[in-house]
Design a protein around this motif. Structure first.
Motif, short mmCIF file in Angstrom:
data_model
loop_
_atom_site.label_atom_id
_atom_site.label_comp_id
_atom_site.label_asym_id
_atom_site.label_seq_id
_atom_site.Cartn_x
_atom_site.Cartn_y
_atom_site.Cartn_z
N ALA A 21 24.82 61.31 54.57
CA ALA A 21 24.52 62.70 54.20
C ALA A 21 23.06 63.07 54.45
O ALA A 21 22.73 64.26 54.49
CB ALA A 21 24.86 62.92 52.73
N GLY A 22 22.21 62.06 54.58
CA GLY A 22 20.79 62.32 54.80
C GLY A 22 20.08 62.84 53.56
O GLY A 22 19.09 63.57 53.66
N LEU A 23 20.58 62.47 52.38
CA LEU A 23 20.00 62.94 51.12
C LEU A 23 18.93 61.97 50.62
O LEU A 23 19.09 60.76 50.75
CB LEU A 23 21.08 63.09 50.05
N PRO A 24 17.83 62.47 50.04
CA PRO A 24 16.81 61.57 49.51
C PRO A 24 17.28 60.92 48.20
O PRO A 24 17.87 61.57 47.35
CB PRO A 24 15.61 62.50 49.25
N PHE A 25 17.03 59.62 48.08
CA PHE A 25 17.42 58.90 46.87
C PHE A 25 16.63 57.60 46.79
O PHE A 25 16.04 57.14 47.76
CB PHE A 25 18.93 58.58 46.88
N ALA A 68 34.47 59.70 42.53
CA ALA A 68 33.83 60.95 42.08
C ALA A 68 32.44 61.09 42.70
O ALA A 68 32.05 62.16 43.17
CB ALA A 68 33.73 60.98 40.55
N ILE A 69 31.70 59.98 42.71
CA ILE A 69 30.32 60.01 43.24
C ILE A 69 30.31 60.38 44.72
O ILE A 69 29.50 61.22 45.14
CB ILE A 69 29.63 58.65 43.01
N ILE A 73 28.43 63.55 46.56
CA ILE A 73 27.47 63.38 47.66
C ILE A 73 27.89 64.23 48.86
O ILE A 73 27.07 64.96 49.44
CB ILE A 73 27.36 61.91 48.05
N ALA A 74 29.16 64.14 49.22
CA ALA A 74 29.65 64.89 50.39
C ALA A 74 29.44 66.39 50.20
O ALA A 74 29.08 67.11 51.15
CB ALA A 74 31.13 64.59 50.61
N LEU A 82 31.51 65.10 55.53
CA LEU A 82 31.94 63.84 54.92
C LEU A 82 33.15 64.03 54.01
O LEU A 82 33.79 63.07 53.61
CB LEU A 82 30.79 63.21 54.13
N ALA A 83 33.45 65.28 53.69
CA ALA A 83 34.66 65.64 52.94
C ALA A 83 35.03 67.07 53.31
O ALA A 83 34.14 67.91 53.48
CB ALA A 83 34.42 65.53 51.43
#
Length: 202
Positions: A21-25, A68-69, A73-74, A82-83
């Protein structure tokens, strides 16, 4: 966001999803034997169920349970596909796969990781998993991924769970479509990055 994970556990699935997803974490490793964090903190203070994954959101709230997680995210990066969109039949198909993987495959492996489980019982669980992977193999016929030609969070989850087979005597070699799928997913840059980050690849 923070992802609490244990190397190679089912938390590898949201780890892959976050990178896709390219999300910061920030990734926070958990020792599931001691339930301690790297800084010595008690993981039960994060999740009183004592299990990974846990995704801590920017507001401090926490989401547990892998299926669920990964959908959360998607939905934060809809352009990555992604979904499918919520409310569509395609989304329900994705949820169908996530439920199958979590109940029929993921939980099917659990007895094989239990040292006290008698070998005769483990043999029964291996046989049942073989039947399930045989069915998945048929579903993958003529498709690159579970729902078609687009990689989704369900594919990441299946990849993570199927990886466990080698270590507990579940042979995937008879399932050629599953084997090809595993190679296809393993080659994805986000999957490689997640596995390297967890120390699963040199």
């Amino acid at each position: 966001m923070k992802l609490y994970y244990a190397p190679g556990a089912c938390s590898l699935s949201p780890h892959i999803a976050l990178l896709e997803a390219g999300l910061p974490f920030t990734a926070v490793s958990v020792n599931l034997k001691t339930h301690h964090l790297a800084d010595g903190g008690d993981f039960h203070a994060v999740n009183d169920k004592g299990s990974v994954p846990v995704l801590e959101l920017d507001d401090g709230s926490r989401l547990t349970e892998g299926p669920a997680i990964v959908q959360y995210i998607a939905d934060q990066a809809p352009d990555k596909q992604l979904a499918p969109a919520n409310g569509t039949m395609a989304r329900y198909r994705l949820q169908e796969w996530l439920n199958f993987i979590t109940s029929e495959l993921h939980k099917g492996f659990s007895p094989l990781f239990t040292a006290a489980m008698p070998e005769e019982a483990k043999a029964l669980h291996r046989a049942k998993l073989g039947e399930r992977f045989g069915w998945v193999d048929g579903q993958l016929s003529g498709k690159s991924f579970l729902t078609g030609e687009t990689f989704t969070v369900a594919d990441g989850y299946l990849f993570v769970v199927a990886r466990w087979g080698k270590g507990v005597g579940v042979d995937l070699a008879p399932y050629k479509n599953v084997e090809a799928f595993m190679q296809r997913v393993a080659a994805r840059p986000a999957v490689q990055a997640a596995m390297k980050a967890e120390g699963l690849l040199k």
